[in-house]
Design an enzyme around this catalytic site. Structure first.
Site, PDB file in Angstrom:
ATOM      1  N   GLU A   1       6.673   5.378  -8.522  1.00 60.37           N
ATOM      2  CA  GLU A   1       7.222   5.565  -7.174  1.00 60.37           C
ATOM      3  C   GLU A   1       8.041   4.375  -6.724  1.00 60.37           C
ATOM      4  O   GLU A   1       9.068   4.509  -6.054  1.00 60.37           O
ATOM      5  CB  GLU A   1       6.100   5.842  -6.172  1.00 60.37           C
ATOM      6  CG  GLU A   1       5.408   7.181  -6.359  1.00 60.37           C
ATOM      7  CD  GLU A   1       4.403   7.189  -7.502  1.00 60.37           C
ATOM      8  OE1 GLU A   1       4.137   6.118  -8.089  1.00 60.37           O
ATOM      9  OE2 GLU A   1       3.885   8.276  -7.816  1.00 60.37           O
TER      10      GLU A   1
ATOM     11  N   HIS B   1      -4.996  11.701   0.447  1.00 59.84           N
ATOM     12  CA  HIS B   1      -4.029  12.778   0.214  1.00 59.84           C
ATOM     13  C   HIS B   1      -3.734  13.550   1.498  1.00 59.84           C
ATOM     14  O   HIS B   1      -3.193  14.640   1.440  1.00 59.84           O
ATOM     15  CB  HIS B   1      -4.539  13.756  -0.851  1.00 59.84           C
ATOM     16  CG  HIS B   1      -4.241  13.343  -2.260  1.00 59.84           C
ATOM     17  ND1 HIS B   1      -4.377  12.058  -2.696  1.00 59.84           N
ATOM     18  CD2 HIS B   1      -3.796  14.058  -3.331  1.00 59.84           C
ATOM     19  CE1 HIS B   1      -4.052  11.997  -3.982  1.00 59.84           C
ATOM     20  NE2 HIS B   1      -3.690  13.191  -4.388  1.00 59.84           N
TER      21      HIS B   1
END
Lengths: 344, 341
Positions: free
Chosen positions: A60, A129
């Protein structure tokens, strides 16, 4: 106007922008897989293939930096994170480079990187999440940050982002994906920094973002039956923030609830309260109420998760408190997200 | 001294008798003279208020690598930015004005020493968070390839940056996508005051680790400007042919402190003997020695260059000090694009 789901609107904006501008390309982990990021990148991959819809390594940080370098050299990358929590791995380059590029190099051009982050909230997604990091990114001058609530805005804000020269973060709550609404067929841009009255009312202003716009509309519907008129302001973008639409609404209603999908402290709810306190404090007839996450990470266990995420019912409670009323016989409202089905 | 608009590289020197090898010496002398002048001014005048990382002693890396680039190739760097900026043709006066915080600076006084840019010269930006310009270089090179251009991106960083995760992520991505990018590692043995041996495992080198990803990787004497140029030419050629990324580990040494104009042999982290040993391997002296037989006039040239470039540096300082400060009314300029603000 024809209706699309929220995810279809994102897909359509992506397809139309890629057709209009060959410099647009999509980067993300698994953007080419059978699910295509909740369907949002599937059509683009089928149409443009791996050259422009690029499955990237699990990197990322580097991929965000690569997007910046590509943007500095003529491309318009659209970076997709299937879980927004992974954007923290890219914070350095997003905050230290993308946000600052135009300024610290003396206003000679920006790096138009658009980053979509999907909030995974629900189905036990838990502490890492479920987060909605819009306030984190909105803290830094140089970025635009939006939390589209409607399919039309999901399309229009993405179109604006992919045509502009400012790095943009778009935070999408995945519970919005199946919702439908009218969406223009043409790629009509929706400007950043212009809010929307989602529902007009006179007694209480609820300023909301993302999923909470829908929860606030449900709450307003229920309260209308009690003779309480709620105005719902959808901020659409949180940086820039439409301070005028917020202050004008509060000046009329005299009461403010801020409903956010993230924590109250140092976040959007705090910012909206500050805007009102700075600009129209004399119009407030009651203290500001914040409907936001409690001060803990997101839990997994179903009853804990249900209690953790505020929904329409929490908005109802806040509005009732502000007008000095009580719930009485009003039934409990379920949240928009309650209709979510597994497997994960 | 002719006036050069900000953001435009000075015209190539046409009066020099030097061939391509001597030109490398000339460019190193110029950088040395500029940086020594800036060190003195930085220390004595206290007018440059920007953390400044000098490359004195390691000029061969920037000059040798940039000599292998063309005008359309893009260079990115970390914090030790002056030498690559100048070697790529960045405007000297705009750089000095930037260090003095002036509106005429290459970043209009908003960036300082660590955020240099000269787009016209192909110096595409420097930044100070360790390693963050490594993926940016990959992205720029990838963009060129995707758009069918033959230009190459080069990204400079130190040995310390190879400890960052983003370095490995970037190497991995570049190799998977065959990106035309040259990773230029200036290994000067220290990260601030931490020696390499305390930071990286013995028994393998940075080049070894990169080679394990399958990259074309070369370990080169970074104080031999001709060797650096030869390796960089090979690396750039590979990129241009579409053969994928290349990595250069250039072994060199900074003579002065990590940040600032001073000497640091009394700071306790490295011995004066070690510094002296590297000063004896001065890249300018070595390059001069290497061509003296073929170019007996080279010492005269060096003396002339030193005179010329010291004066050029002083003139740049005079220009910068006389230049206007940015207007406080424009404090927010560039935070956002004007459209949509």
């Amino acid at each position: 106007m024809r209706e699309l789901t929220y995810w279809q609107a994102i897909s359509e904006a992506t397809m139309q922008c890629m057709a209009d501008d060959p410099s647009v390309l999509v980067l993300g982990e698994g953007v080419d897989d059978h699910k295509g990021t909740f369907g949002t990148t599937k059509a683009a991959y089928e149409r443009y293939g791996a050259a422009r819809v690029v499955d990237v390594p699990n990197s990322e940080n580097a991929c965000a930096g690569i997007a910046i370098g590509a943007a500095a050299n003529g491309l318009r990358p659209l970076v997709v994170h299937t879980r927004a929590d992974f954007m923290f791995l890219a914070l350095d380059v997003m905050v230290n480079l993308a946000a600052k590029w135009r300024y610290m190099y003396g206003d000679q051009g920006g790096v138009p990187v658009v980053t979509r982050g999907v909030v995974g909230r629900g189905w036990g997604q838990g502490a890492t999440h479920s987060q909605s990091p819009h306030a984190t990114f909105a803290h830094y001058a140089g970025l635009y940050v939006a939390t589209p609530a409607s399919p039309a805005d999901a399309k229009g804000l993405l179109v604006t982002a992919l045509r502009g020269d400012t790095p943009v973060v778009l935070i999408e709550n995945r519970n919005l994906y199946p919702l439908t609404g009218p969406v223009p067929e043409e790629p009509e841009p929706v400007p950043f920094g212009v809010g929307r009255i989602a529902r007009a009312g006179d007694d209480v202003t609820v300023v909301a973002a993302s999923l909470m716009v829908h929860e606030a509309e449900r709450a307003a519907e229920q309260l209308a039956a009690r003779g309480i008129s709620v105005e719902v302001v959808d901020v659409r973008s949180i940086r820039p923030l439409d301070e005028r639409i917020i202050c004008e609404s509060v000046a009329r209603t005299g009461r403010l609830v801020v409903a956010d999908t993230s924590w109250a402290r140092y976040g959007l709810a705090a910012e909206v309260a500050a805007v009102v306190a700075e600009n129209v404090p004399e119009t407030l007839r009651a203290p500001v109420r914040r409907v936001a996450l409690p001060d803990s990470p997101a839990p997994v266990s179903w009853p804990l998760e249900e209690a953790f995420h505020p929904g329409a019912d929490a908005v109802v409670e806040a509005c009732l408190a502000l007008v000095g009323d009580d719930r009485g016989s009003l039934p409990r409202l379920s949240s928009v997200a309650a209709e979510f089905h597994g497997p994960y | 001294m002719t006036t050069t608009p900000v953001g435009v590289a000075p015209a190539p020197d046409t009066v020099d008798p030097a061939g391509p090898d001597a030109a490398l010496i000339r460019d190193m002398v110029r950088i040395r003279c500029v940086e020594e002048e800036l060190c003195d001014r930085y220390r004595d005048d206290q007018e440059m208020r920007t953390p400044t990382h000098f490359s004195i002693g390691q000029e061969a890396t920037a000059v040798g690598v940039c000599a292998a680039t063309g005008p359309d190739d893009l260079v990115f760097t970390g914090h030790r930015s002056h030498a690559p900026y100048l070697a790529k043709g960045g405007d000297l006066r705009a750089m000095v004005a930037e260090l003095y915080g002036r509106e005429a600076g290459c970043a209009r006084g908003r960036g300082g020493s660590i955020h240099l840019i000269d787009r016209a010269a192909g110096f595409a930006g420097s930044a100070a968070i360790l390693g963050e310009m490594i993926p940016v270089g990959v992205g720029a090179g990838w963009s060129a390839a995707l758009r069918g251009r033959s230009s190459v991106a080069l990204t400079f960083f130190g040995d310390g940056a190879t400890e960052e995760g983003v370095f490995h992520e970037s190497i991995n991505f570049a190799q998977v996508h065959r990106v035309p990018v040259v990773f230029v590692c200036e290994n000067n043995l220290y990260s601030i005051s931490s020696p390499l041996r305390q930071r990286q495992p013995a028994g393998s080198t940075i080049t070894d680790r990169v080679a394990a990803y399958g990259l074309w990787a070369r370990s080169v004497d970074g104080n031999d400007v001709y060797a650096v140029r030869a390796a960089a030419r090979a690396a750039v050629a590979r990129c241009r042919e579409g053969a994928g990324p290349a990595f250069l580990e250039l072994h060199t040494y900074r003579w002065r402190e990590h940040v600032g104009p001073g000497w640091d042999h009394d700071h306790g982290y490295r011995a004066k003997e070690e510094i002296d040993d590297w000063i004896a391997r001065c890249p300018i002296r070595r390059a001069t020695d290497a061509i003296r037989d073929a170019e007996p006039r080279v010492d005269d040239w060096v003396r002339q260059w030193e005179q010329r470039y010291r004066e050029e540096a002083r003139a740049a300082v005079r220009f910068a000090r006389a230049a206007a400060w940015p207007s406080v009314a424009n404090l927010l300029d560039g935070a956002y694009e004007t459209v949509g603000r």
